[in-house]
Design a protein around this motif. Structure first.
Motif, PDB file in Angstrom:
ATOM      1  N   THR A  79      -0.393  11.019   0.537  1.00 33.58           N
ATOM      2  CA  THR A  79      -1.654  10.357   0.663  1.00 33.58           C
ATOM      3  C   THR A  79      -1.076   8.972   1.231  1.00 33.58           C
ATOM      4  O   THR A  79      -1.881   8.497   2.248  1.00 33.58           O
ATOM      5  CB  THR A  79      -1.597   9.635  -0.545  1.00 33.58           C
ATOM      6  N   ILE A  80      -0.478   8.690   2.072  1.00 37.00           N
ATOM      7  CA  ILE A  80       0.852   8.511   3.038  1.00 37.00           C
ATOM      8  C   ILE A  80      -0.004   8.661   4.616  1.00 37.00           C
ATOM      9  O   ILE A  80       0.738   9.328   5.276  1.00 37.00           O
ATOM     10  CB  ILE A  80       1.973   7.556   3.245  1.00 37.00           C
ATOM     11  N   ARG A  81      -0.093   7.535   5.240  1.00 36.85           N
ATOM     12  CA  ARG A  81      -1.072   7.142   6.264  1.00 36.85           C
ATOM     13  C   ARG A  81      -0.071   7.724   7.393  1.00 36.85           C
ATOM     14  O   ARG A  81       0.477   6.853   7.539  1.00 36.85           O
ATOM     15  CB  ARG A  81      -1.948   6.621   6.917  1.00 36.85           C
ATOM     16  N   SER A  82      -0.074   8.272   8.730  1.00 39.25           N
ATOM     17  CA  SER A  82       1.364   7.763   9.429  1.00 39.25           C
ATOM     18  C   SER A  82       0.948   6.719  10.185  1.00 39.25           C
ATOM     19  O   SER A  82       2.773   6.639  10.912  1.00 39.25           O
ATOM     20  CB  SER A  82       1.145   9.008  10.498  1.00 39.25           C
ATOM     21  N   THR A  83       0.148   6.277  10.474  1.00 39.83           N
ATOM     22  CA  THR A  83      -0.293   5.330  10.554  1.00 39.83           C
ATOM     23  C   THR A  83       0.706   3.431  10.231  1.00 39.83           C
ATOM     24  O   THR A  83       0.851   2.611  10.784  1.00 39.83           O
ATOM     25  CB  THR A  83      -1.269   4.716  11.017  1.00 39.83           C
ATOM     26  N   GLU A  84       1.123   4.241   9.218  1.00 37.24           N
ATOM     27  CA  GLU A  84       1.229   2.966   7.812  1.00 37.24           C
ATOM     28  C   GLU A  84       2.785   2.236   8.851  1.00 37.24           C
ATOM     29  O   GLU A  84       3.137   0.747   8.935  1.00 37.24           O
ATOM     30  CB  GLU A  84       1.741   3.021   6.317  1.00 37.24           C
ATOM     31  N   PHE A  85       3.827   2.924   8.370  1.00 39.11           N
ATOM     32  CA  PHE A  85       5.003   3.165   9.136  1.00 39.11           C
ATOM     33  C   PHE A  85       5.085   1.673  10.350  1.00 39.11           C
ATOM     34  O   PHE A  85       5.510   1.541   9.977  1.00 39.11           O
ATOM     35  CB  PHE A  85       6.366   3.958   9.692  1.00 39.11           C
ATOM     36  N   PHE A  86       3.894   1.907  11.206  1.00 38.12           N
ATOM     37  CA  PHE A  86       4.056   1.032  12.627  1.00 38.12           C
ATOM     38  C   PHE A  86       3.040  -0.546  11.976  1.00 38.12           C
ATOM     39  O   PHE A  86       3.594  -1.537  12.979  1.00 38.12           O
ATOM     40  CB  PHE A  86       3.118   1.364  13.747  1.00 38.12           C
ATOM     41  N   LYS A  87       3.132  -0.446  10.771  1.00 35.64           N
ATOM     42  CA  LYS A  87       2.533  -2.200  10.211  1.00 35.64           C
ATOM     43  C   LYS A  87       3.536  -2.133   9.508  1.00 35.64           C
ATOM     44  O   LYS A  87       3.882  -3.249   8.923  1.00 35.64           O
ATOM     45  CB  LYS A  87       1.149  -1.802   9.251  1.00 35.64           C
ATOM     46  N   ILE A  88       4.908  -1.367   9.148  1.00 30.27           N
ATOM     47  CA  ILE A  88       5.647  -2.003   7.876  1.00 30.27           C
ATOM     48  C   ILE A  88       7.252  -2.458   8.644  1.00 30.27           C
ATOM     49  O   ILE A  88       7.867  -4.003   8.316  1.00 30.27           O
ATOM     50  CB  ILE A  88       6.148  -1.027   7.045  1.00 30.27           C
ATOM     51  N   MET A  89       7.687  -1.759  10.154  1.00 33.10           N
ATOM     52  CA  MET A  89       8.642  -1.919  10.346  1.00 33.10           C
ATOM     53  C   MET A  89       8.842  -3.264  10.799  1.00 33.10           C
ATOM     54  O   MET A  89       7.889  -4.311  11.461  1.00 33.10           O
ATOM     55  CB  MET A  89       8.792  -0.875  11.895  1.00 33.10           C
ATOM     56  N   SER A  92       1.010  -1.244  -0.211  1.00 28.13           N
ATOM     57  CA  SER A  92      -0.072  -0.045   0.109  1.00 28.13           C
ATOM     58  C   SER A  92       0.843   1.234   0.007  1.00 28.13           C
ATOM     59  O   SER A  92       0.724   2.355  -0.954  1.00 28.13           O
ATOM     60  CB  SER A  92      -0.635   0.021   0.948  1.00 28.13           C
ATOM     61  N   PHE A  93       1.918   1.017   0.776  1.00 31.81           N
ATOM     62  CA  PHE A  93       2.991   2.621   0.874  1.00 31.81           C
ATOM     63  C   PHE A  93       3.314   3.152  -0.528  1.00 31.81           C
ATOM     64  O   PHE A  93       3.480   3.656  -0.896  1.00 31.81           O
ATOM     65  CB  PHE A  93       3.935   2.252   1.587  1.00 31.81           C
ATOM     66  N   PHE A  94       4.041   1.699  -1.239  1.00 34.39           N
ATOM     67  CA  PHE A  94       4.759   2.070  -2.010  1.00 34.39           C
ATOM     68  C   PHE A  94       3.899   2.432  -3.995  1.00 34.39           C
ATOM     69  O   PHE A  94       4.067   2.920  -4.199  1.00 34.39           O
ATOM     70  CB  PHE A  94       5.795   0.698  -2.473  1.00 34.39           C
ATOM     71  N   ALA A  95       2.379   1.493  -3.560  1.00 32.19           N
ATOM     72  CA  ALA A  95       1.705   2.166  -4.481  1.00 32.19           C
ATOM     73  C   ALA A  95       1.122   3.439  -4.229  1.00 32.19           C
ATOM     74  O   ALA A  95       1.193   3.971  -5.518  1.00 32.19           O
ATOM     75  CB  ALA A  95       0.084   1.601  -4.155  1.00 32.19           C
ATOM     76  N   SER A  96       1.226   3.658  -3.114  1.00 32.21           N
ATOM     77  CA  SER A  96       0.885   5.778  -3.542  1.00 32.21           C
ATOM     78  C   SER A  96       2.106   6.173  -3.911  1.00 32.21           C
ATOM     79  O   SER A  96       2.371   7.567  -4.510  1.00 32.21           O
ATOM     80  CB  SER A  96       0.370   6.060  -1.984  1.00 32.21           C
ATOM     81  N   TYR A  97       3.383   5.529  -3.036  1.00 32.05           N
ATOM     82  CA  TYR A  97       4.676   6.220  -3.326  1.00 32.05           C
ATOM     83  C   TYR A  97       5.135   6.512  -4.670  1.00 32.05           C
ATOM     84  O   TYR A  97       5.311   7.407  -5.837  1.00 32.05           O
ATOM     85  CB  TYR A  97       5.341   5.466  -2.415  1.00 32.05           C
ATOM     86  N   LEU A  98       5.113   5.312  -5.887  1.00 30.76           N
ATOM     87  CA  LEU A  98       5.610   4.749  -7.076  1.00 30.76           C
ATOM     88  C   LEU A  98       4.662   5.649  -8.239  1.00 30.76           C
ATOM     89  O   LEU A  98       4.875   5.957  -8.852  1.00 30.76           O
ATOM     90  CB  LEU A  98       5.894   3.037  -7.404  1.00 30.76           C
ATOM     91  N   GLU A  99       3.623   5.795  -7.682  1.00 34.05           N
ATOM     92  CA  GLU A  99       2.681   6.080  -8.600  1.00 34.05           C
ATOM     93  C   GLU A  99       2.963   7.543  -8.802  1.00 34.05           C
ATOM     94  O   GLU A  99       2.602   8.193  -9.793  1.00 34.05           O
ATOM     95  CB  GLU A  99       0.610   6.242  -8.546  1.00 34.05           C
ATOM     96  N   GLU A 100       2.332   8.528  -7.518  1.00 34.45           N
ATOM     97  CA  GLU A 100       2.879  10.144  -7.746  1.00 34.45           C
ATOM     98  C   GLU A 100       4.281  10.512  -7.935  1.00 34.45           C
ATOM     99  O   GLU A 100       4.819  11.989  -7.142  1.00 34.45           O
ATOM    100  CB  GLU A 100       1.855  11.084  -6.766  1.00 34.45           C
ATOM    101  N   HIS A 101       5.149   9.667  -7.035  1.00 26.29           N
ATOM    102  CA  HIS A 101       5.806  10.188  -6.596  1.00 26.29           C
ATOM    103  C   HIS A 101       5.967  10.962  -5.215  1.00 26.29           C
ATOM    104  O   HIS A 101       6.765  11.948  -4.912  1.00 26.29           O
ATOM    105  CB  HIS A 101       6.958  10.172  -7.529  1.00 26.29           C
TER     106      HIS A 101
END
Length: 410
Positions: free
Chosen positions: A130-140, A117-126
């Motif tokens: 749109t990335i939520r602050s809570t995503e990192f705590f799921k990825i670490m 989900s993180f990279f889908a947002s990052y790579l599409e628009e660079h």
């Protein structure tokens, strides 16, 4: 030899059979399969496997939103299993939050789904807007341990291990060592993982994934069988409460079994192919730690994932380490390979076998491979007493782990 005895007083499970140890045990005893066709895999170009083990109908609302918002499925699975284990052990909130209670839980990596989900947002628009602050705590990488510690209020030591398929077993062993050495009185331990197409894809790229099961998913995972063709990936969580014997007796807790020995060794001969000699050294080291001989082992719960070389190497190692007359079975025919959760879930099931005087057979094992026939493969449900059981888990990168579990005779 442990300086303090380490016992198991609680267990929890989330598996392809559902939530709870009871559902896990019922599925195994009844010989059912948790493997189904997964439509999500159909959309991945080049991916050959089409089946796996998914957890269905789990109650996320058992975890307050305050904690749940930073959790992916793997942290939710582990937290739900922990709640069950804590309840069975009878651990009250005050003791749970005491500095003498710790946590040793891990996953293969952080949440692959959150990473996608993180990279889908990052790579599409660079962009990261749109990335939520809570995503990192799921990825670490320590997402499972950190989220559980916050949710449960753990203030003792927290260990967040990541050793691929050996994670759960290694977390249990190191938790036992923390108690045996007097560093902690109680440890919540085990492993958790969530299924994602990239997990399946990793093993497919390595030519280690099963590509069978299109017509009958339940028969795809075939440990030790002549028709085995690789790993069937799955998900879930297995959590145990370990406690010093003195603490358990003082609390009047019901002791389910004892962790008598543990070994974790490195096989530096090959990154992907397990060595028979290294596997044997690990099992022998676990037995040596608790001062028992190979003749004392009455059951081996094998890692056996259904790969051609891995199953053969483990079978030969078991035959050399404990002999060819000891009952051996793998649970991956029933529920697939739950990755980091496998050590926890399979240890829970092994403890159940000890307490129920029952040996679960290897599902889908109808024609044992000649390379795997050097051990006593269990082909049907058997009633037999078990005092000492050996539990194996091995991982890519040569991380080998073995536990010795003993019936509580006190």
């Amino acid at each position: 030899m442990h300086s303090q005895r380490v016992v198991i007083t609680g267990m929890g499970a989330v598996s392809p059979f559902g939530c709870g140890v009871e559902k896990l045990w019922e599925g195994l005893v009844e010989g059912r399969s948790g493997i189904t066709r997964i439509e999500e895999l159909d959309s991945v170009i080049g991916l050959r496997p089409r089946v796996g083990g998914k957890v269905r109908d789990f109650n996320t609302k058992a975890i307050p939103r305050k904690y749940r918002r930073t959790m992916s499925d793997l942290s939710i699975f582990a937290s739900l299993a922990a709640l069950e284990a804590i309840s069975q052990a009878g651990i009250k909130d005050e003791l749970l939050k005491d500095v003498r209670t710790g946590l040793s839980v891990g996953s293969t990596i952080g949440s692959t789904r959150a990473l996608e989900s993180f990279f889908a947002s990052y790579l599409e628009e660079h962009s990261i807007e749109t990335i939520r602050s809570t995503e990192f705590f799921k990825i670490m990488n320590h997402t499972c341990a950190a989220n559980m510690a916050q949710f449960l209020g753990i203030s003792g030591r927290v260990m967040a291990l990541s050793a691929a398929c050996s994670t759960g077993c290694q977390c249990i062993g190191l938790a036992a060592e923390a108690i045996a050495s007097g560093k902690q009185d109680i440890m919540i331990c085990g492993g958790s993982d969530e299924l994602h197409p990239l997990t399946v894809g990793t093993f497919d790229i390595l030519e280690a994934a099963s590509i069978s099961g299109d017509d009958n998913p339940a028969e795809a995972s075939r440990p030790f069988d002549s028709a085995r063709d690789g790993i069937v990936c799955s998900e879930g969580a297995g959590i145990l409460i370990l406690e010093s014997y003195d603490s358990a007796r003082k609390r009047g807790a019901n002791i389910l079994a004892e962790v008598s020995g543990f070994a974790s060794t490195s096989d530096c001969s090959n990154m992907a192919s397990p060595s028979e000699e290294a596997i044997g050294r690990c099992m022998t080291a676990a037995m040596t730690e608790c001062g028992i001989s190979p003749s004392d082992i009455e059951y081996v719960n094998a890692h056996a994932t259904g790969t051609l070389q891995g199953d053969a190497s483990e079978a030969k190692a078991i035959a050399k380490a404990v002999g060819s007359d000891v009952p051996v079975s793998s649970l991956k025919g029933h529920m697939g390979h739950t990755m980091a959760a496998s050590g926890g879930l399979e240890t829970v099931a092994t403890v159940m076998m000890i307490n129920e005087n029952t040996v679960i057979p290897t599902a889908n094992l109808t024609d044992p491979s000649p390379q795997c026939s050097c051990v006593k493969n269990i082909l049907q449900l058997e009633s037999r007493p078990i005092t000492y059981a050996l539990k194996n888990n091995f991982a890519l990168g040569g991380i080998n782990t073995s536990l010795v579990l003993r019936r509580n005779n006190d």
